[in-house]
Structure formats: C-alpha cells, structure tokens
Write a protein that holds these residues in place. Sequence first.
Motif, short mmCIF file in Angstrom:
data_model
loop_
_atom_site.label_atom_id
_atom_site.label_comp_id
_atom_site.label_asym_id
_atom_site.label_seq_id
_atom_site.Cartn_x
_atom_site.Cartn_y
_atom_site.Cartn_z
N LEU A 121 0.75 -0.91 -0.06
CA LEU A 121 0.12 -0.08 -0.02
C LEU A 121 0.92 1.33 -0.09
O LEU A 121 1.74 1.35 0.74
CB LEU A 121 -0.94 -0.04 1.31
N LYS A 122 0.42 2.31 -0.96
CA LYS A 122 1.30 3.33 -0.90
C LYS A 122 0.40 4.49 -0.83
O LYS A 122 -0.50 4.69 -1.85
CB LYS A 122 2.17 3.62 -2.21
N VAL A 123 0.03 5.25 0.26
CA VAL A 123 -0.89 6.49 0.37
C VAL A 123 -0.08 7.42 1.32
O VAL A 123 1.21 7.12 2.08
CB VAL A 123 -2.23 5.93 1.27
N LEU A 124 -0.77 8.63 1.29
CA LEU A 124 -0.15 9.84 1.85
C LEU A 124 -0.60 9.58 3.20
O LEU A 124 -1.45 8.93 3.66
CB LEU A 124 -0.56 11.22 1.26
N PRO A 125 0.21 10.20 4.16
CA PRO A 125 -0.01 10.14 5.74
C PRO A 125 -1.45 11.08 5.73
O PRO A 125 -1.73 12.03 5.05
CB PRO A 125 1.36 10.84 6.30
N ARG A 126 -2.03 10.96 7.04
CA ARG A 126 -3.17 11.70 7.55
C ARG A 126 -4.47 11.32 6.42
O ARG A 126 -5.52 12.20 6.73
CB ARG A 126 -3.05 13.17 7.43
N ILE A 127 -4.34 10.48 5.33
CA ILE A 127 -5.44 10.40 4.89
C ILE A 127 -6.14 9.10 5.43
O ILE A 127 -5.61 8.07 5.68
CB ILE A 127 -5.32 9.75 3.18
N ALA A 165 -8.66 7.01 1.48
CA ALA A 165 -7.72 6.28 0.77
C ALA A 165 -8.42 5.29 -0.48
O ALA A 165 -8.21 5.33 -1.57
CB ALA A 165 -6.70 5.37 1.43
N VAL A 166 -9.35 4.58 0.26
CA VAL A 166 -10.12 3.45 -0.64
C VAL A 166 -10.94 4.05 -1.68
O VAL A 166 -11.21 3.72 -2.84
CB VAL A 166 -10.68 2.31 0.17
N ALA A 167 -11.71 5.21 -1.32
CA ALA A 167 -12.62 6.00 -2.11
C ALA A 167 -12.21 6.65 -3.19
O ALA A 167 -12.49 7.06 -4.26
CB ALA A 167 -13.45 6.95 -1.26
N ALA A 168 -10.92 7.23 -2.94
CA ALA A 168 -10.26 7.99 -3.80
C ALA A 168 -10.33 7.86 -5.37
O ALA A 168 -10.82 8.48 -6.23
CB ALA A 168 -9.04 8.36 -3.47
N PRO A 169 -9.89 6.61 -5.90
CA PRO A 169 -9.88 5.98 -7.13
C PRO A 169 -11.27 6.22 -7.77
O PRO A 169 -11.34 6.58 -8.97
CB PRO A 169 -9.50 4.69 -7.23
N LEU A 170 -12.55 6.18 -6.99
CA LEU A 170 -13.72 6.12 -7.34
C LEU A 170 -14.06 7.62 -7.54
O LEU A 170 -14.63 8.03 -8.51
CB LEU A 170 -14.64 5.48 -6.50
N VAL A 171 -13.51 8.40 -6.65
CA VAL A 171 -13.97 10.01 -6.80
C VAL A 171 -13.16 10.32 -8.04
O VAL A 171 -13.89 11.44 -8.76
CB VAL A 171 -13.34 10.73 -5.48
N GLU A 172 -12.21 9.82 -8.45
CA GLU A 172 -11.46 10.29 -9.39
C GLU A 172 -12.27 10.15 -10.82
O GLU A 172 -12.02 10.92 -11.92
CB GLU A 172 -10.07 9.69 -9.47
N THR A 173 -13.13 9.05 -10.62
CA THR A 173 -13.64 8.94 -12.00
C THR A 173 -14.89 9.57 -12.17
O THR A 173 -15.82 9.54 -13.17
CB THR A 173 -14.33 7.40 -12.01
N GLY A 174 -15.18 10.32 -11.00
CA GLY A 174 -16.42 11.43 -11.16
C GLY A 174 -17.54 11.18 -10.37
O GLY A 174 -18.53 11.64 -10.41
N VAL A 175 -17.19 9.90 -9.55
CA VAL A 175 -18.48 9.64 -8.77
C VAL A 175 -18.49 10.44 -7.41
O VAL A 175 -17.53 10.80 -6.83
CB VAL A 175 -18.71 8.08 -8.22
N GLU A 232 -13.98 0.65 13.30
CA GLU A 232 -13.11 1.50 14.19
C GLU A 232 -11.99 2.09 13.47
O GLU A 232 -11.33 3.16 13.91
CB GLU A 232 -13.04 1.17 15.53
N LEU A 233 -11.49 1.32 12.52
CA LEU A 233 -10.20 1.59 11.78
C LEU A 233 -10.53 2.70 10.59
O LEU A 233 -9.71 3.06 9.88
CB LEU A 233 -9.50 0.44 11.37
N PHE A 234 -11.81 2.71 10.22
CA PHE A 234 -12.03 3.34 8.92
C PHE A 234 -11.60 4.72 8.92
O PHE A 234 -11.18 5.36 7.84
CB PHE A 234 -13.57 3.54 8.72
N ASN A 235 -11.66 5.40 9.96
CA ASN A 235 -11.18 6.90 9.92
C ASN A 235 -9.80 7.04 10.48
O ASN A 235 -9.48 8.45 10.68
CB ASN A 235 -11.88 7.64 10.64
N ILE A 236 -8.96 5.90 10.41
CA ILE A 236 -7.43 6.06 10.79
C ILE A 236 -6.64 6.14 9.55
O ILE A 236 -7.18 5.48 8.64
CB ILE A 236 -7.34 4.98 12.13
N SER A 237 -5.62 6.60 9.50
CA SER A 237 -4.47 6.41 8.51
C SER A 237 -4.20 4.94 8.31
O SER A 237 -3.96 4.37 9.27
CB SER A 237 -3.37 7.25 8.50
N PRO A 238 -4.32 4.24 7.11
CA PRO A 238 -3.87 2.98 7.03
C PRO A 238 -2.53 2.57 7.11
O PRO A 238 -2.00 1.40 7.35
CB PRO A 238 -4.25 2.27 5.54
#
Length: 251
Positions: free
Chosen positions: A112-118, A123-133, A154-160
């Motif tokens: 996994l390569k993601v930016l900190p603080r996301i 992080a998972v939603a980002a590629p879908l947002v990029e397609t315009g959803v 409980e992990l959903f809102n924490i940085s992976p």
Amino acid sequence: MKGNRKTVTKTKIIDVRKIEKVFTLHERNSIQVTGFSDVSFSVNRGELLALTGVSGVGKSSILKAIYRTYLVNAGEILFYRSDKSVVDLATCGESRILQLRKREIGFVTQFLKVLPRISALQAVAAPLVETGVAEQESLCQAAKLLNMLGIREELFNISPLTFSGGEQQRVNIARGVIAPKDLILLDEPTASLDEQSSERVLTLLADMKEKGIALIGIFHDRKKIERVADKTYEISRKNTDKSFQDIREVA
Ligand SMILES: Nc1ncnc2c1ncn2[C@@H]1O[C@H](COP(=O)(O)OP(=O)(O)OP(=O)(O)O)[C@@H](O)[C@H]1O
Ligand SMILES: [Mg+2]
C-alpha cells in the motif's frame, strides 16, 4: 436441465504473445539480466488466470509489462477493448496507456502506498472519486468493500499507514478494485493474509469474475488457485535462464 444452463460466451480480453524483457543495468557496465522470455497466454472476460512459478522467475515483471511499468523487448500484448478496438500494450503511446489505466486496466501492487493523514475510507474511495462519482457515494462503497474484507469499522477513519501488514494489504486490494475496470492485475493479493482474510479476498475476486471482469493474479498456494482460477500459467526457469535444463527432462 439443458434449458436452464447459462450460455457463456467467451470473449478474449488479452493475448500475450512471446513477450521478453531483458533489463540492461546501465550503472553496472550495462550488464544484462533476463526478467522473462517466451511468455504467451490469453485471458477471457470473467476469467482468472493464476501466474505461478518460483521466486525470481519473472512473475511480477510480467504484470508490470502488461501495465506498461516495464517496456518489453519483444512480443505483443494485445488488449481487446469493449468498443472492439485492439491495442498493443507493448508498443502503444504513453497517452493511450494512461487512458487505459483510468477505466480499463487496474493493478493491485503488493504494498500500500498512500499519503499520511488520509483515512482508510478516503484512501479506498479516492480512485472512485477520480472517475467522477460523488464523494459521499464513493465513501459508502469504500465502507462496503472494507466491511466485506473484514476491516473493523473503528479503523475506517484512521490512516492505514498505522495498520497491520494484512490490514494494509486488504485496504490496498479495496483501493485497487473500487473503480470499475475490465482487467485487473494482482501481485500476490493474499500473500500476508490468514485463512479467513484470504477467503474474503477470494470471494471478492469470484464476485468480480461474475461481473465479467478479467483477472491475472500471482498466487503460490495451490488450494487458493483451485478455488478461484480458471487457468494457470506456470513461469518456469526456462523463461528466465536460457541455459537452464529442467532435471525432470534430463532424467
Ligand atoms: N527493475 C529491474 N531491474 C533489473 N532487474 C530486474 C528488475 N525487475 C526485475 N528484475 C529481475 O528480473 C527477475 C524477475 O523478477 P520478478 O520480480 O519479476 O520475479 P518474481 O517471479 O515476481 O519473484 P518473487 O516470487 O520473488 O516475487 C529477477 O531476477 C530480478 O532481479
Ligand atoms: Mg514478485
């Protein structure tokens, strides 16, 4: 019974023909290292092809050649698009590759390569947002995927980046498959997962096949291969080392 049988028409999505990759190490007196050679296979929509073979035999390099992170020295990689046009991924222009990566070809890398603080959800939603959803809808789909892969809410809102290896791997898979694609390449998607988490990933892959998505994955475990693969292509040392003789052939 005959009348109930689903008619499955096989539509080819990729045809890999005699590809070869030789790395030239410029900083090392131009030493040449064979990544792989004489590799040929094809995959239909809705199928999973398992790539197998011992360490260093060229499996990851083959996926990178299809995704065009690596340029091959020889051979063709014909990609059959849904509009019926055909693109040779080995030789087409960079802009065409970037276009295909947006909606048609995906790659789930090993780490996994993601930016900190996301957060994991973002992080998972980002590629879908990029397609315009819309963001809300994308976050909702991301939550569903993470749930399916057994990530605690409980992990959903924490940085992976703070997650365990296996949790990061599952976030990485969710991120790699959330946006619609026609062909997805997966480099050892179940490598650091326990049996239960692996099973969740395999179920996800089976669902994707049902939707007509084609998958090429690197797997080591025969049981997992039997569970999801429609066919297997074994890369042997003959594909990396031309002087290699299989002892089974000599005997
Ligand atoms: N960028 C590179 N530069 C030089 N050599 C490389 C490069 N990428 C791969 N290789 C070489 O190509 C060969 C195949 O590597 P690859 O990573 O594809 O193997 P693999 O089958 O995926 O192995 P593993 O099961 O250990 O992941 C190796 O000998 C490796 O050293
Ligand atoms: Mg590898």
